[in-house]
Design a protein around this motif. Structure first.
Motif, PDB file in Angstrom:
ATOM      1  N   TRP A  10     101.721  94.930  78.105  1.00  0.00           N
ATOM      2  CA  TRP A  10     102.544  95.291  79.263  1.00  0.00           C
ATOM      3  C   TRP A  10     102.012  94.627  80.534  1.00  0.00           C
ATOM      4  O   TRP A  10     102.775  94.107  81.342  1.00  0.00           O
ATOM      5  N   GLU A  49     102.942  91.005  80.589  1.00  0.00           N
ATOM      6  CA  GLU A  49     104.372  90.785  80.847  1.00  0.00           C
ATOM      7  C   GLU A  49     104.748  91.076  82.288  1.00  0.00           C
ATOM      8  O   GLU A  49     105.688  90.508  82.818  1.00  0.00           O
ATOM      9  N   HIS A  50     104.040  91.998  82.944  1.00  0.00           N
ATOM     10  CA  HIS A  50     104.405  92.409  84.300  1.00  0.00           C
ATOM     11  C   HIS A  50     103.463  91.851  85.359  1.00  0.00           C
ATOM     12  O   HIS A  50     103.315  92.422  86.425  1.00  0.00           O
ATOM     13  N   GLN A  65     103.023  96.612  92.571  1.00  0.00           N
ATOM     14  CA  GLN A  65     103.243  97.302  91.303  1.00  0.00           C
ATOM     15  C   GLN A  65     104.716  97.263  90.959  1.00  0.00           C
ATOM     16  O   GLN A  65     105.569  97.342  91.843  1.00  0.00           O
ATOM     17  N   PHE A  66     104.986  97.145  89.679  1.00  0.00           N
ATOM     18  CA  PHE A  66     106.353  97.250  89.206  1.00  0.00           C
ATOM     19  C   PHE A  66     106.656  98.722  88.981  1.00  0.00           C
ATOM     20  O   PHE A  66     105.853  99.452  88.422  1.00  0.00           O
ATOM     21  N   GLU A 103     109.369 101.188  87.211  1.00  0.00           N
ATOM     22  CA  GLU A 103     110.493 101.271  86.293  1.00  0.00           C
ATOM     23  C   GLU A 103     111.127 102.640  86.445  1.00  0.00           C
ATOM     24  O   GLU A 103     110.485 103.589  86.816  1.00  0.00           O
TER      25      GLU A 103
END
Length: 104
Positions: A38, A41-42, A70-71, A73
């Motif tokens: 993860w 990927e991010h 930060q992503f 979701e």
């Protein structure tokens, strides 16, 4: 006789707990592997960080150091937008001609 039964029960319980611990350790290894995937990927690239820093500088009027990106979701923006629309409806005064029509 009772002591042998207790010892057998304790051994069974230890065997059960050992199996549960092994399963939990296996799940932790899988979670760690998923976390690494993860994170890869991010990952935020340098160009994106530069664009974010430029946008922050434009908004604030001076250079600011971007320390963390930060992503997120989920439906955070959707929820925030929906709350804004609902709050807008509550506080918006009705025009007089609509109020008069409602009273009749």
């Amino acid at each position: 006789m009772t002591d042998e039964n207790e010892i057998t029960a304790l051994r069974d319980r230890v065997a059960e707990l050992t199996a549960r611990l092994a399963a939990a350790e296996q799940r932790m290894v899988e979670f760690d592997r998923m976390a690494v995937v993860w994170a890869e990927e991010h990952q935020v690239d340098e160009d994106t960080l530069m664009v974010i820093a430029a946008a922050v500088a434009a908004v604030l009027g001076h250079r600011a150091k971007v320390r963390q990106v930060q992503f997120h979701e989920g439906a955070g923006w959707t929820t925030a937008g929906r709350m804004e629309v609902q709050d807008h409806r509550k506080t918006q005064a009705r025009p007089a001609h609509l109020t008069a029509l409602t009273l009749h």
